[in-house]
Motif scaffolding. Structure first.
Motif, PDB file in Angstrom:
ATOM      1  N   ASN A   6    -132.446   7.597 -14.315  1.00 30.98           N
ATOM      2  CA  ASN A   6    -132.952   8.208 -15.250  1.00 30.98           C
ATOM      3  C   ASN A   6    -132.968   7.645 -16.560  1.00 30.98           C
ATOM      4  O   ASN A   6    -133.032   8.441 -17.603  1.00 30.98           O
ATOM      5  CB  ASN A   6    -131.904   9.590 -15.436  1.00 30.98           C
ATOM      6  CG  ASN A   6    -130.573   9.181 -16.087  1.00 30.98           C
ATOM      7  OD1 ASN A   6    -130.057   7.998 -16.243  1.00 30.98           O
ATOM      8  ND2 ASN A   6    -129.670  10.138 -16.704  1.00 30.98           N
ATOM      9  N   ASN A  36    -133.618  16.167 -18.839  1.00 28.80           N
ATOM     10  CA  ASN A  36    -133.892  16.889 -17.872  1.00 28.80           C
ATOM     11  C   ASN A  36    -134.635  18.199 -18.154  1.00 28.80           C
ATOM     12  O   ASN A  36    -134.581  18.991 -19.326  1.00 28.80           O
ATOM     13  CB  ASN A  36    -132.380  17.487 -17.288  1.00 28.80           C
ATOM     14  CG  ASN A  36    -131.635  16.673 -16.702  1.00 28.80           C
ATOM     15  OD1 ASN A  36    -132.191  15.640 -16.005  1.00 28.80           O
ATOM     16  ND2 ASN A  36    -130.330  16.675 -16.386  1.00 28.80           N
ATOM     17  N   GLN A  95    -138.505  17.207 -14.239  1.00 31.09           N
ATOM     18  CA  GLN A  95    -137.443  16.581 -13.543  1.00 31.09           C
ATOM     19  C   GLN A  95    -137.009  17.561 -12.218  1.00 31.09           C
ATOM     20  O   GLN A  95    -136.568  17.089 -11.130  1.00 31.09           O
ATOM     21  CB  GLN A  95    -136.339  16.178 -14.384  1.00 31.09           C
ATOM     22  CG  GLN A  95    -136.664  15.221 -15.462  1.00 31.09           C
ATOM     23  CD  GLN A  95    -137.131  13.863 -14.841  1.00 31.09           C
ATOM     24  OE1 GLN A  95    -136.741  13.454 -13.986  1.00 31.09           O
ATOM     25  NE2 GLN A  95    -138.476  13.642 -15.645  1.00 31.09           N
ATOM     26  N   GLN A 147    -129.013  23.040 -13.168  1.00 34.23           N
ATOM     27  CA  GLN A 147    -129.885  22.258 -13.200  1.00 34.23           C
ATOM     28  C   GLN A 147    -129.695  20.830 -13.436  1.00 34.23           C
ATOM     29  O   GLN A 147    -130.452  20.160 -12.423  1.00 34.23           O
ATOM     30  CB  GLN A 147    -130.952  22.487 -14.444  1.00 34.23           C
ATOM     31  CG  GLN A 147    -131.452  24.176 -14.459  1.00 34.23           C
ATOM     32  CD  GLN A 147    -132.550  24.415 -15.610  1.00 34.23           C
ATOM     33  OE1 GLN A 147    -133.200  23.457 -15.896  1.00 34.23           O
ATOM     34  NE2 GLN A 147    -132.439  25.671 -16.232  1.00 34.23           N
ATOM     35  N   GLY A 148    -128.659  20.403 -14.314  1.00 32.87           N
ATOM     36  CA  GLY A 148    -128.245  18.992 -14.109  1.00 32.87           C
ATOM     37  C   GLY A 148    -127.540  18.544 -12.956  1.00 32.87           C
ATOM     38  O   GLY A 148    -128.227  17.484 -12.591  1.00 32.87           O
ATOM     39  N   VAL A 186    -130.690  17.800 -10.394  1.00 34.07           N
ATOM     40  CA  VAL A 186    -131.511  16.696 -10.726  1.00 34.07           C
ATOM     41  C   VAL A 186    -130.837  15.410 -10.373  1.00 34.07           C
ATOM     42  O   VAL A 186    -131.185  14.469 -10.024  1.00 34.07           O
ATOM     43  CB  VAL A 186    -131.862  16.769 -12.211  1.00 34.07           C
ATOM     44  CG1 VAL A 186    -132.611  15.315 -12.723  1.00 34.07           C
ATOM     45  CG2 VAL A 186    -132.967  17.937 -12.720  1.00 34.07           C
TER      46      VAL A 186
END
Length: 394
Positions: free
Chosen positions: A192, A201, A205, A281-282, A285
């Motif tokens: 990343n 993010n 992404q 979400q993190g 990803v």
């Protein structure tokens, strides 16, 4: 597997700095590690800890630069400088890199010395009874050309001498169909980090991760099992192909993730992932970067690993690299972290500490190199008390 890498005069690091993944017989067998094909015992995880602006991300970038240089530098603009930045106090001095890894059942060493303007030295070695060169490429200042010698590499000598000053001999040889070079450029690193730091993010992404899981059903199912087990409120996760109309009237297709949630009395509902929590979400990803590496082998290089995640989620994610069931190809993880709880999870040989001095020079050392440290010490408490250094000076 990656065994070690070293570098000097790169960003905030001026002196030679080494990151070693090798473990000796004093490290307990229970520590997360893998047996390399060369019989060496190598860690599968390495955490990098230190204050803000100490050089943690800079410690990760050399391996990413080498990956780009060896695999992709042939495609760069012939007049473009190499994308590296020497230390501010040593702008006119070359930058040096060295990396060792096992590949095809043998130990290989790659060395590079360069400036932003040109490669000065590039070499590849392989261990038989001892290290033997595969090729050595040296810049000859008097002739303003490269001297190249090879042993069983296979690039035509005339082509080897013409390799551009800003391109790798390996990346160039791969374009000419040299079998060894083509195998070398197939290595897999997921990250990343880009040239300027960590990728944030965002929706792009989410789309990137959804695009991957749209074609990897087994990994999507593994993703769902993990997210559901981590109590993120999800019972399923679907990826769907969407279509957008561009300003010029053309259409563009892309993939988006949707979270499926189960409510009371058997009712379920779904949310576009853009409306899920930042932690959910993190995690999505992050797993979009980790699961492909775990499935195929390779290296994941992650900056601010715990970003948007609760500290209790560190261990189950790291466990993916410890368990041979989820890590059958001995994939490795290199990451920076501000959650000091990681000190209670990893062995002292799996932690790098980083700090920067008053001259803006960074230094890094492995935790097990600190004098007097014991395996049964409370690393978290001692670090927080400043016993190991690499803490903010507030």
């Amino acid at each position: 597997m990656l065994h070690r890498y070293a570098f000097s005069n790169f960003q905030s690091f001026r002196e030679r700095t080494a990151v070693s993944w090798l473990l000796d017989g004093r490290v307990p067998a229970a520590v997360w590690s893998g047996q390399a094909t060369t019989a060496a015992r190598v860690s599968t995880v390495m955490a990098v800890i230190g204050p803000n602006a100490s050089g943690k991300t800079a410690l990760l970038k050399p391996i990413l630069f080498l990956d780009w240089f060896m695999r992709h530098s042939f495609g760069t603009d012939p007049s473009a400088p190499l994308p590296l930045r020497p230390h501010a106090a040593a702008q006119n001095e070359p930058t040096e890199f060295e990396v060792e890894a096992d590949f095809d059942g043998r130990l290989w060493r790659y060395t590079l010395r360069c400036t932003p303007q040109r490669v000065l030295h590039e070499a590849l070695y392989v261990k038989h009874e001892r290290m033997r060169y595969v090729f050595v490429r040296e810049w000859n200042e008097s002739s303003q050309s490269y001297d190249v010698k090879q042993q069983d590499f296979g690039l035509a000598p005339a082509e080897a001498r013409k390799v551009r000053p800003n391109a790798s001999l390996i990346a160039t040889a791969a374009q000419y169909g040299v079998p060894l070079a083509q195998r070398l450029v197939n290595s897999h690193i997921s990250t990343n980090i880009h040239q300027f730091g960590r990728v944030v993010n965002d929706t792009d992404q989410l789309v990137r991760a959804a695009t991957h899981f749209a074609t990897e059903e087994s990994q999507r199912q593994q993703l769902v099992r993990l997210l559901a087990a981590w109590d993120l409120g999800l019972s399923d996760l679907q990826v769907r192909e969407m279509e957008a109309v561009l300003p010029d009237g053309k259409t563009e297709k892309f993939w988006l993730p949707f979270g499926i949630h189960r409510a009371a009395e058997g009712v379920s509902f779904e949310l576009p992932f853009a409306l899920e929590s930042s932690g959910t979400q993190g995690a999505f990803v992050l797993l979009g970067r980790l699961l492909p590496v775990l499935a195929a082998g390779g290296l994941a290089v992650i900056d601010e690993f715990e970003n948007d995640l609760h500290p209790h989620m560190l261990e189950p994610i790291l466990d993916l690299f410890a368990n041979p069931v989820t890590n059958p190809h001995r994939a490795q993880l290199l990451f920076t972290c501000h959650a000091m709880e990681v000190l209670n999870i990893l062995h002292k040989s799996q932690v790098m500490l980083v700090e920067k001095d008053e001259n803006n020079e960074s230094s890094a050392w492995r935790l097990d190199s600190v004098d007097g440290i014991r395996s049964d010490d409370n690393f978290y408490a001692k670090y927080m008390a400043g016993a190991f250094g690499a803490v903010p000076q507030l």
